[in-house]
Write a protein that holds these residues in place. Structure first.
Motif, PDB file in Angstrom:
ATOM      1  N   LYS A 148       0.838  -1.203   0.000  1.00 15.50           N
ATOM      2  CA  LYS A 148       0.000   0.000   0.000  1.00 15.50           C
ATOM      3  C   LYS A 148       0.878   1.260   0.000  1.00 15.50           C
ATOM      4  CE  LYS A 148      -3.857   0.075  -0.052  1.00 15.50           C
ATOM      5  NZ  LYS A 148      -4.752   0.227  -1.233  1.00 15.50           N
ATOM      6  N   VAL A 149       1.969   1.239   0.750  1.00 13.90           N
ATOM      7  CA  VAL A 149       2.901   2.371   0.730  1.00 13.90           C
ATOM      8  C   VAL A 149       3.440   2.558  -0.688  1.00 13.90           C
ATOM      9  CG1 VAL A 149       5.157   3.207   1.536  1.00 13.90           C
ATOM     10  CG2 VAL A 149       3.528   2.236   3.172  1.00 13.90           C
ATOM     11  N   ALA A 150       3.840   1.476  -1.331  1.00 10.75           N
ATOM     12  CA  ALA A 150       4.358   1.552  -2.701  1.00 10.75           C
ATOM     13  C   ALA A 150       3.294   2.084  -3.656  1.00 10.75           C
ATOM     14  CB  ALA A 150       4.844   0.182  -3.159  1.00 10.75           C
ATOM     15  N   GLU A 151       2.057   1.680  -3.457  1.00  8.80           N
ATOM     16  CA  GLU A 151       0.961   2.180  -4.296  1.00  8.80           C
ATOM     17  C   GLU A 151       0.843   3.702  -4.184  1.00  8.80           C
ATOM     18  OE1 GLU A 151      -3.873   1.965  -4.142  1.00  8.80           O
ATOM     19  OE2 GLU A 151      -2.799   0.140  -3.628  1.00  8.80           O
ATOM     20  N   PHE A 152       0.905   4.213  -2.959  1.00  9.14           N
ATOM     21  CA  PHE A 152       0.839   5.662  -2.780  1.00  9.14           C
ATOM     22  C   PHE A 152       2.092   6.350  -3.328  1.00  9.14           C
ATOM     23  CE2 PHE A 152      -2.571   4.733   0.316  1.00  9.14           C
ATOM     24  CZ  PHE A 152      -3.513   5.631  -0.154  1.00  9.14           C
ATOM     25  N   MET A 153       3.239   5.709  -3.248  1.00 13.52           N
ATOM     26  CA  MET A 153       4.454   6.287  -3.815  1.00 13.52           C
ATOM     27  C   MET A 153       4.320   6.451  -5.323  1.00 13.52           C
ATOM     28  SD  MET A 153       7.470   4.407  -1.671  1.00 13.52           S
ATOM     29  CE  MET A 153       8.809   5.414  -2.313  1.00 13.52           C
ATOM     30  N   LYS A 154       3.675   5.498  -5.962  1.00 11.38           N
ATOM     31  CA  LYS A 154       3.512   5.546  -7.420  1.00 11.38           C
ATOM     32  C   LYS A 154       2.674   6.738  -7.876  1.00 11.38           C
ATOM     33  CE  LYS A 154       4.210   0.639  -8.030  1.00 11.38           C
ATOM     34  NZ  LYS A 154       3.625  -0.650  -8.369  1.00 11.38           N
ATOM     35  N   HIS A 155       1.876   7.289  -6.989  1.00 11.78           N
ATOM     36  CA  HIS A 155       1.093   8.471  -7.347  1.00 11.78           C
ATOM     37  C   HIS A 155       1.993   9.647  -7.747  1.00 11.78           C
ATOM     38  CE1 HIS A 155      -2.596   7.051  -4.804  1.00 11.78           C
ATOM     39  NE2 HIS A 155      -2.267   6.212  -5.759  1.00 11.78           N
ATOM     40  N   PHE A 156       3.231   9.636  -7.279  1.00 11.79           N
ATOM     41  CA  PHE A 156       4.171  10.700  -7.628  1.00 11.79           C
ATOM     42  C   PHE A 156       4.495  10.701  -9.120  1.00 11.79           C
ATOM     43  CE2 PHE A 156       8.587  12.540  -7.561  1.00 11.79           C
ATOM     44  CZ  PHE A 156       8.196  13.829  -7.284  1.00 11.79           C
ATOM     45  N   GLU A 157       4.274   9.573  -9.783  1.00 10.61           N
ATOM     46  CA  GLU A 157       4.506   9.500 -11.226  1.00 10.61           C
ATOM     47  C   GLU A 157       3.652  10.538 -11.967  1.00 10.61           C
ATOM     48  OE1 GLU A 157       3.701   5.394 -12.046  1.00 10.61           O
ATOM     49  OE2 GLU A 157       5.712   4.780 -11.446  1.00 10.61           O
ATOM     50  N   GLU A 210      13.239  11.480 -16.278  1.00 11.79           N
ATOM     51  CA  GLU A 210      13.846  10.142 -16.306  1.00 11.79           C
ATOM     52  C   GLU A 210      14.594   9.868 -15.007  1.00 11.79           C
ATOM     53  OE1 GLU A 210      14.796   6.363 -17.569  1.00 11.79           O
ATOM     54  OE2 GLU A 210      13.310   7.763 -18.346  1.00 11.79           O
ATOM     55  N   HIS A 211      15.342  10.839 -14.544  1.00 15.62           N
ATOM     56  CA  HIS A 211      16.062  10.687 -13.274  1.00 15.62           C
ATOM     57  C   HIS A 211      15.073  10.461 -12.127  1.00 15.62           C
ATOM     58  CE1 HIS A 211      19.199  11.337 -10.261  1.00 15.62           C
ATOM     59  NE2 HIS A 211      18.272  11.999  -9.599  1.00 15.62           N
ATOM     60  N   ALA A 212      14.034  11.260 -12.072  1.00 18.51           N
ATOM     61  CA  ALA A 212      13.044  11.144 -11.001  1.00 18.51           C
ATOM     62  C   ALA A 212      12.347   9.788 -11.036  1.00 18.51           C
ATOM     63  CB  ALA A 212      12.018  12.271 -11.109  1.00 18.51           C
ATOM     64  N   ARG A 213      11.985   9.317 -12.217  1.00 16.93           N
ATOM     65  CA  ARG A 213      11.324   8.001 -12.333  1.00 16.93           C
ATOM     66  C   ARG A 213      12.230   6.880 -11.853  1.00 16.93           C
ATOM     67  NH1 ARG A 213       9.561  10.075 -17.510  1.00 16.93           N
ATOM     68  NH2 ARG A 213       7.396  10.700 -17.311  1.00 16.93           N
ATOM     69  N   LYS A 214      13.491   6.926 -12.256  1.00 20.72           N
ATOM     70  CA  LYS A 214      14.439   5.891 -11.826  1.00 20.72           C
ATOM     71  C   LYS A 214      14.649   5.921 -10.314  1.00 20.72           C
ATOM     72  CE  LYS A 214      17.001   5.300 -16.112  1.00 20.72           C
ATOM     73  NZ  LYS A 214      18.287   5.476 -16.794  1.00 20.72           N
ATOM     74  N   ALA A 215      14.761   7.111  -9.766  1.00 25.38           N
ATOM     75  CA  ALA A 215      14.929   7.242  -8.314  1.00 25.38           C
ATOM     76  C   ALA A 215      13.690   6.719  -7.585  1.00 25.38           C
ATOM     77  CB  ALA A 215      15.201   8.701  -7.946  1.00 25.38           C
ATOM     78  N   LEU A 216      12.518   7.039  -8.103  1.00 27.13           N
ATOM     79  CA  LEU A 216      11.273   6.569  -7.500  1.00 27.13           C
ATOM     80  C   LEU A 216      11.187   5.045  -7.568  1.00 27.13           C
ATOM     81  CD1 LEU A 216       8.548   7.284  -6.181  1.00 27.13           C
ATOM     82  CD2 LEU A 216       7.599   7.452  -8.500  1.00 27.13           C
ATOM     83  N   GLU A 217      11.502   4.468  -8.701  1.00 22.66           N
ATOM     84  CA  GLU A 217      11.483   3.010  -8.843  1.00 22.66           C
ATOM     85  C   GLU A 217      12.427   2.347  -7.838  1.00 22.66           C
ATOM     86  OE1 GLU A 217      12.423   2.074 -12.906  1.00 22.66           O
ATOM     87  OE2 GLU A 217      10.616   3.070 -13.661  1.00 22.66           O
ATOM     88  N   ALA A 218      13.607   2.932  -7.656  1.00 24.29           N
ATOM     89  CA  ALA A 218      14.575   2.381  -6.706  1.00 24.29           C
ATOM     90  C   ALA A 218      14.046   2.440  -5.276  1.00 24.29           C
ATOM     91  CB  ALA A 218      15.908   3.126  -6.816  1.00 24.29           C
ATOM     92  N   ILE A 258      10.857   2.558  -4.345  1.00 31.19           N
ATOM     93  CA  ILE A 258       9.740   1.623  -4.238  1.00 31.19           C
ATOM     94  C   ILE A 258      10.275   0.208  -4.059  1.00 31.19           C
ATOM     95  CG2 ILE A 258       7.849   0.540  -5.542  1.00 31.19           C
ATOM     96  CD1 ILE A 258       7.233   3.379  -6.670  1.00 31.19           C
ATOM     97  N   ALA A 259      11.308  -0.145  -4.796  1.00 30.32           N
ATOM     98  CA  ALA A 259      11.915  -1.475  -4.659  1.00 30.32           C
ATOM     99  C   ALA A 259      12.435  -1.687  -3.239  1.00 30.32           C
ATOM    100  CB  ALA A 259      13.031  -1.665  -5.678  1.00 30.32           C
ATOM    101  N   LYS A 260      13.031  -0.660  -2.654  1.00 29.89           N
ATOM    102  CA  LYS A 260      13.510  -0.757  -1.268  1.00 29.89           C
ATOM    103  C   LYS A 260      12.350  -0.990  -0.304  1.00 29.89           C
ATOM    104  CE  LYS A 260      17.559   2.237  -1.719  1.00 29.89           C
ATOM    105  NZ  LYS A 260      18.133   3.533  -1.293  1.00 29.89           N
ATOM    106  N   VAL A 261      11.273  -0.264  -0.496  1.00 32.34           N
ATOM    107  CA  VAL A 261      10.105  -0.437   0.374  1.00 32.34           C
ATOM    108  C   VAL A 261       9.589  -1.863   0.280  1.00 32.34           C
ATOM    109  CG1 VAL A 261       7.672   0.203   0.679  1.00 32.34           C
ATOM    110  CG2 VAL A 261       9.405   1.985   0.417  1.00 32.34           C
ATOM    111  N   LEU A 262       9.415  -2.354  -0.923  1.00 32.26           N
ATOM    112  CA  LEU A 262       8.858  -3.698  -1.125  1.00 32.26           C
ATOM    113  C   LEU A 262       9.790  -4.795  -0.612  1.00 32.26           C
ATOM    114  CD1 LEU A 262       7.257  -3.226  -4.651  1.00 32.26           C
ATOM    115  CD2 LEU A 262       6.080  -3.337  -2.437  1.00 32.26           C
TER     116      LEU A 262
END
Length: 101
Positions: free
Chosen positions: A43-52, A69-77, A79-83
């Motif tokens: 659920k935390v990751a789901e809310f993080m994805k809203h930043f997209e 592109e930088h922001a998307r890659k940083a966000l993906e990284a 989210i991966a840490k959270v999961l």
């Protein structure tokens, strides 16, 4: 020359702690559920994805495309840490929520 993305890097690093855990906790409170750790992380990751969406609203210029592109890659990284359970703030917030609410 390296681009200076300090502001977005800080934002993405703190996103889970400041925004997404608060939203996830509120969501589970409203649903009157005590989530599993994996469910809370998801659920935390789901809310993080809203930043997209926010990232997508920046202009379409060459510099903005580098930024996005930088922001998307940083966000993906992040989210991966959270999961993966590697964000201590998310882990702590889940424990507090489940144990004390």
């Amino acid at each position: 020359m390296r681009e200076d993305f300090f502001e977005v890097d800080r934002l993405v690093e703190e996103h889970a702690k400041l925004y997404s855990t608060a939203c996830a906790t509120a969501w589970f409170r409203i649903e009157k559920k005590k989530p599993s750790l994996e469910g809370y992380r998801a659920k935390v990751a789901e809310f993080m994805k809203h930043f997209e969406y926010t990232i997508s609203t920046f202009p379409s210029t060459p510099d903005a495309e580098k930024f996005k592109e930088h922001a998307r890659k940083a966000l993906e990284a992040e989210i991966a840490k959270v999961l993966a359970g590697q964000n201590k703030d998310v882990e702590k917030r889940h424990k507090y929520f489940v144990d004390y609410s």
